[in-house]
Design an enzyme around this catalytic site. Structure first.
Site, PDB file in Angstrom:
ATOM      1  N   CYS A   1       0.823  -1.209   0.000  1.00  0.00           N
ATOM      2  CA  CYS A   1       0.000   0.000   0.000  1.00  0.00           C
ATOM      3  C   CYS A   1       0.860   1.263   0.000  1.00  0.00           C
ATOM      4  O   CYS A   1       1.621   1.511   0.944  1.00  0.00           O
ATOM      5  CB  CYS A   1      -0.912  -0.033   1.229  1.00  0.00           C
ATOM      6  SG  CYS A   1      -1.762   1.501   1.590  1.00  0.00           S
TER       7      CYS A   1
ATOM      8  N   CYS B   1       0.038   3.760   2.833  1.00  0.00           N
ATOM      9  CA  CYS B   1       0.528   3.191   4.106  1.00  0.00           C
ATOM     10  C   CYS B   1       2.003   3.513   4.291  1.00  0.00           C
ATOM     11  O   CYS B   1       2.444   3.850   5.398  1.00  0.00           O
ATOM     12  CB  CYS B   1       0.339   1.670   4.120  1.00  0.00           C
ATOM     13  SG  CYS B   1      -1.374   1.128   4.011  1.00  0.00           S
TER      14      CYS B   1
END
Length: 174
Positions: free
Chosen positions: A98, A101
């Site tokens: 991600c 993230c």
């Protein structure tokens, strides 16, 4: 699990048992044996002496360090949350692939250094931790769950740093 004990043998003038309690694990000490759940430890005694046992069970097992983010998994998450007691706990739920993230990770680390009264945890929502992620109701990553007294009280989805700081401040002040 390890059990750390410190032993001493002061004179005791009473024939009554002496009790010490860990926050989570009671240990009963009588004049002839120490009993711990599913364990008995014999001790040497005389008529006027009892060996006192102090336990450090609360520090055994998964632990967190103040000012750092602690990686958790499906087995260590709830014990750490319960050990935090009434402290605020912030959980970063992320995945390795991600992009947002990865952007939030260093900012989350900085927050852990700023808020020393808050426990910061991170959970990789991989296949192994899928049951916990499902239990916590994750739908997108990153998701930040803020817990107090073993309950989720706030949630911030997406890479919204300002919203996360605001949510932490609100929960800390409540």
């Amino acid at each position: 699990m390890a059990l750390n004990l410190s032993l001493s043998a002061p004179p005791i003038r009473s024939s009554q048992p002496v009790f010490y309690y860990s926050a989570k694990h009671p240990i009963a000490l009588s004049s002839d044996r120490v009993s711990y759940p599913k364990t008995a430890v014999s001790t040497t005694t005389t008529s006027s002496r009892v060996v006192r046992v102090r336990s450090s069970l609360d520090t055994v097992g998964p632990t967190v360090k103040v000012g750092q983010v602690t990686e958790v998994d499906k087995d260590t998450f709830w014990p750490l949350v319960k050990a935090a007691a009434d402290k605020t706990v912030v959980l970063d739920m992320y995945t390795q692939w991600c992009g947002p993230c990865k952007v939030m990770a260093p900012k989350f680390q900085e927050l852990s250094k700023k808020y020393l009264d808050v426990v910061f945890l991170k959970l990789d929502c991989n296949q192994e931790n899928k049951p916990l992620a499902k239990e916590l109701g994750i739908k997108v990553v990153p998701t930040f769950k803020i817990l107090k007294d073993n309950k989720v009280v706030k949630e911030v989805t997406g890479a919204k740093f300002d919203d996360l700081v605001l949510a932490i401040d609100i929960v800390r002040s409540s």
